[in-house]
Scaffold this active site. Structure first.
Site, PDB file in Angstrom:
ATOM      1  CG  HIS A 211      -0.199   0.350   2.496  1.00  0.00           C
ATOM      2  ND1 HIS A 211       0.617  -0.544   3.129  1.00  0.00           N
ATOM      3  CD2 HIS A 211      -0.136   1.486   3.231  1.00  0.00           C
ATOM      4  CE1 HIS A 211       1.143   0.012   4.208  1.00  0.00           C
ATOM      5  NE2 HIS A 211       0.709   1.246   4.298  1.00  0.00           N
TER       6      HIS A 211
HETATM    7  C1  UD1 Z   1      -1.898   5.443   6.130  1.00  0.00           C
HETATM    8  C2  UD1 Z   1      -0.560   5.898   6.736  1.00  0.00           C
HETATM    9  C3  UD1 Z   1       0.474   4.819   6.556  1.00  0.00           C
HETATM   10  C4  UD1 Z   1      -0.014   3.482   7.081  1.00  0.00           C
HETATM   11  C5  UD1 Z   1      -1.348   3.153   6.431  1.00  0.00           C
HETATM   12  C6  UD1 Z   1      -1.917   1.857   6.935  1.00  0.00           C
HETATM   13  C7  UD1 Z   1      -0.081   8.306   6.640  1.00  0.00           C
HETATM   14  C8  UD1 Z   1       0.730   9.337   5.936  1.00  0.00           C
HETATM   15  N1  UD1 Z   1      -0.059   7.080   6.076  1.00  0.00           N
HETATM   16  O1  UD1 Z   1      -1.685   5.280   4.728  1.00  0.00           O
HETATM   17  O2  UD1 Z   1       1.649   5.178   7.277  1.00  0.00           O
HETATM   18  O3  UD1 Z   1       0.934   2.492   6.793  1.00  0.00           O
HETATM   19  O4  UD1 Z   1      -2.263   4.220   6.719  1.00  0.00           O
HETATM   20  O5  UD1 Z   1      -3.082   1.527   6.237  1.00  0.00           O
HETATM   21  O6  UD1 Z   1      -0.693   8.592   7.642  1.00  0.00           O
HETATM   22  N2  UD1 Z   1      -9.130   4.960   2.151  1.00  0.00           N
HETATM   23  C9  UD1 Z   1     -10.350   4.349   2.124  1.00  0.00           C
HETATM   24  N3  UD1 Z   1     -10.900   3.966   3.331  1.00  0.00           N
HETATM   25  C10 UD1 Z   1     -10.294   4.175   4.504  1.00  0.00           C
HETATM   26  C11 UD1 Z   1      -9.038   4.814   4.523  1.00  0.00           C
HETATM   27  C12 UD1 Z   1      -8.470   5.194   3.333  1.00  0.00           C
HETATM   28  O7  UD1 Z   1     -10.937   4.147   1.077  1.00  0.00           O
HETATM   29  O8  UD1 Z   1     -10.850   3.803   5.564  1.00  0.00           O
HETATM   30  C13 UD1 Z   1      -8.516   5.359   0.874  1.00  0.00           C
HETATM   31  C14 UD1 Z   1      -8.785   6.819   0.546  1.00  0.00           C
HETATM   32  O9  UD1 Z   1      -8.970   6.954  -0.804  1.00  0.00           O
HETATM   33  C15 UD1 Z   1      -7.486   7.496   0.908  1.00  0.00           C
HETATM   34  C16 UD1 Z   1      -6.462   6.413   0.663  1.00  0.00           C
HETATM   35  O10 UD1 Z   1      -7.111   5.180   0.964  1.00  0.00           O
HETATM   36  O11 UD1 Z   1      -7.241   8.638   0.148  1.00  0.00           O
HETATM   37  C17 UD1 Z   1      -5.243   6.581   1.501  1.00  0.00           C
HETATM   38  O12 UD1 Z   1      -5.599   6.724   2.885  1.00  0.00           O
HETATM   39  P1  UD1 Z   1      -4.659   7.571   3.863  1.00  0.00           P
HETATM   40  O13 UD1 Z   1      -5.198   7.543   5.233  1.00  0.00           O
HETATM   41  O14 UD1 Z   1      -4.400   8.907   3.260  1.00  0.00           O
HETATM   42  O15 UD1 Z   1      -3.280   6.822   3.778  1.00  0.00           O
HETATM   43  P2  UD1 Z   1      -2.923   5.268   3.735  1.00  0.00           P
HETATM   44  O16 UD1 Z   1      -2.357   4.946   2.400  1.00  0.00           O
HETATM   45  O17 UD1 Z   1      -4.013   4.412   4.254  1.00  0.00           O
END
Ligand code: UD1
Length: 371
Positions: A211
């Site tokens: 991811h």
């Molecule tokens: C975040 C953390 C990362 C961690 C990861 C674990 C930061 C910078 N990154 O990354 O360190 O390893 O979590 O999962 O804080 N999304 C959904 N549903 C959700 C959450 C996210 O659909 O419940 C999608 C959204 O489109 C979002 C994308 O995933 O834009 C990324 O989510 P985000 O929280 O920005 O970062 P992660 O890649 O999950």
């Protein structure tokens, strides 16, 4: 009756999936010490499969508040967490705030606590990848530079903090709190027999997670990794619980068919804590770009190939089962061959203080400083 101003309230802030399993034993340890401990969820992760399922699996109380921050750019997400936790801290007036891990919610809450003069502690302090292209590295360095107490998992973390000029009396090595959760829940997870339910034989499948933006946001790199995985999947089934970011990026890059139709590659929705542990604990091999999984496989003794050029958890390389393989297919294949040639269950070392009692040490260290 004791007046409100004498009560001790400690808040742990969580936001994203890897935070929840760290907060669960901390909550129990403070409660066992007779302290009012509350969990504040920023809502950085919000899908039930990325958040709620962990509270159920870990039998954690519901957070006292969910700030509903959600997704966004780094600035949007960080700012929204800061506004939300500031309001919450003003209402609850905690005596101490704990932040865990290295996600945006960790750094945002640490900044707010520092500016409000609330005693703050970072659980998992001192880890460094040296890779400034990782948002987590920025989160780690900022967080560690402003909290009052640095609670570290391993000697390398202590050394990093000392090299950055942190005072030795702000550093307490407590061990790895995620391992408290793993050891507590392993028997229940194994009893779920997820591999058998998926038609997989013990130690005859691999598990993949992916991811990191550096791996999935760049289509050629993402395609290259999936190519190497396709080769491995010809030799043994590869179960792939797909993170929402990864699924989105696969669609954007037109890699959907490679994800869904590669023979031997078994994509699934994200799994809960217990199901995932059930799966990894019986795997022959794990391939990942996650931080926590490098540590969990080290304790479980499962060979782990980390699809990154660096790691903030070097102890998993020197004492654990982890090998850094980057994203070059020939290196991935070579190291997969090596790992598969080894007999499963080969003896392995577990780092000191990764013993299931880290949360107790965290509670003792924080309460010792407050008194
Ligand atoms: C975040 C953390 C990362 C961690 C990861 C674990 C930061 C910078 N990154 O990354 O360190 O390893 O979590 O999962 O804080 N999304 C959904 N549903 C959700 C959450 C996210 O659909 O419940 C999608 C959204 O489109 C979002 C994308 O995933 O834009 C990324 O989510 P985000 O929280 O920005 O970062 P992660 O890649 O999950």
């Amino acid at each position: 009756m004791r007046g409100d101003r004498f009560r001790t309230v400690i808040v742990t802030v969580v936001g994203a999936r890897p935070n929840f399993m760290k907060a669960a034993p901390i909550h129990l340890a403070f409660r066992a010490a007779g302290i009012e401990h509350e969990i504040c969820h920023t809502g950085q992760h919000y899908d039930p499969g990325m958040s709620e399922v962990f509270f159920d699996d870990l039998r954690m109380p519901r957070p006292i508040v969910d700030l509903g921050v959600g997704s966004g750019t780094h600035a949007e997400q960080t700012a929204a967490v800061m506004v939300g936790v500031e309001r919450f801290f003003m209402e609850r007036r905690p005596q101490a705030v704990l932040v865990v891990g290295d996600v945006n919610s960790t750094m945002a809450a640490a900044i707010v606590a520092a500016k409000m003069g609330i005693y703050s502690a970072h659980v998992e302090a001192g880890l460094r990848s040296g890779d400034w292209s990782m948002p987590e590295e920025i989160n780690r360095v900022v967080t560690d530079s402003i909290v009052d107490l640095l609670l570290t998992p391993s000697p390398d973390a202590d050394e990093n903090l000392l090299a950055e000029g942190c005072s030795p009396d702000t550093i307490v090595r407590v061990g790895n709190v995620m391992i408290d959760t793993l050891l507590q829940h392993l028997p229940t997870a194994r009893a779920l027999a997820v591999p058998r339910r998926m038609g997989l034989a013990s130690r005859q499948y691999a598990v993949l997670t992916l991811h990191r933006p550096s791996n999935v946001d760049d289509p050629p790199i993402f395609a290259r990794i999936l190519g190497a995985i396709a080769d491995i999947a010809r030799r043994l089934p590869v179960v792939f619980p797909v993170h929402p970011r990864t699924r989105q990026q696969a669609a954007v890059a037109g890699l959907g068919p490679q994800l869904e139709e590669t023979p031997g590659l078994l994509p699934t929705d994200p799994l809960g804590y217990l199901e995932f542990l059930s799966l990894t604990s019986d795997a022959r091999l794990v391939l990942t770009d996650s931080g926590g999984l490098q540590e969990e496989t080290t304790v479980l003794g499962i060979p782990c190939l980390t699809l990154r050029e660096n790691t903030e958890r070097p102890i998993t390389l020197t004492q654990g089962t982890n090998v850094l393989v980057g994203t070059d297919p020939s290196t991935i294949m070579r190291e997969a061959d090596r790992a598969l040639a080894r007999a499963p269950g080969t003896a392995h070392a577990v780092p000191e203080l990764w013993d299931g009692r880290t949360a107790e040490r965290i509670a003792a260290a924080v309460l010792g400083r407050l008194r």
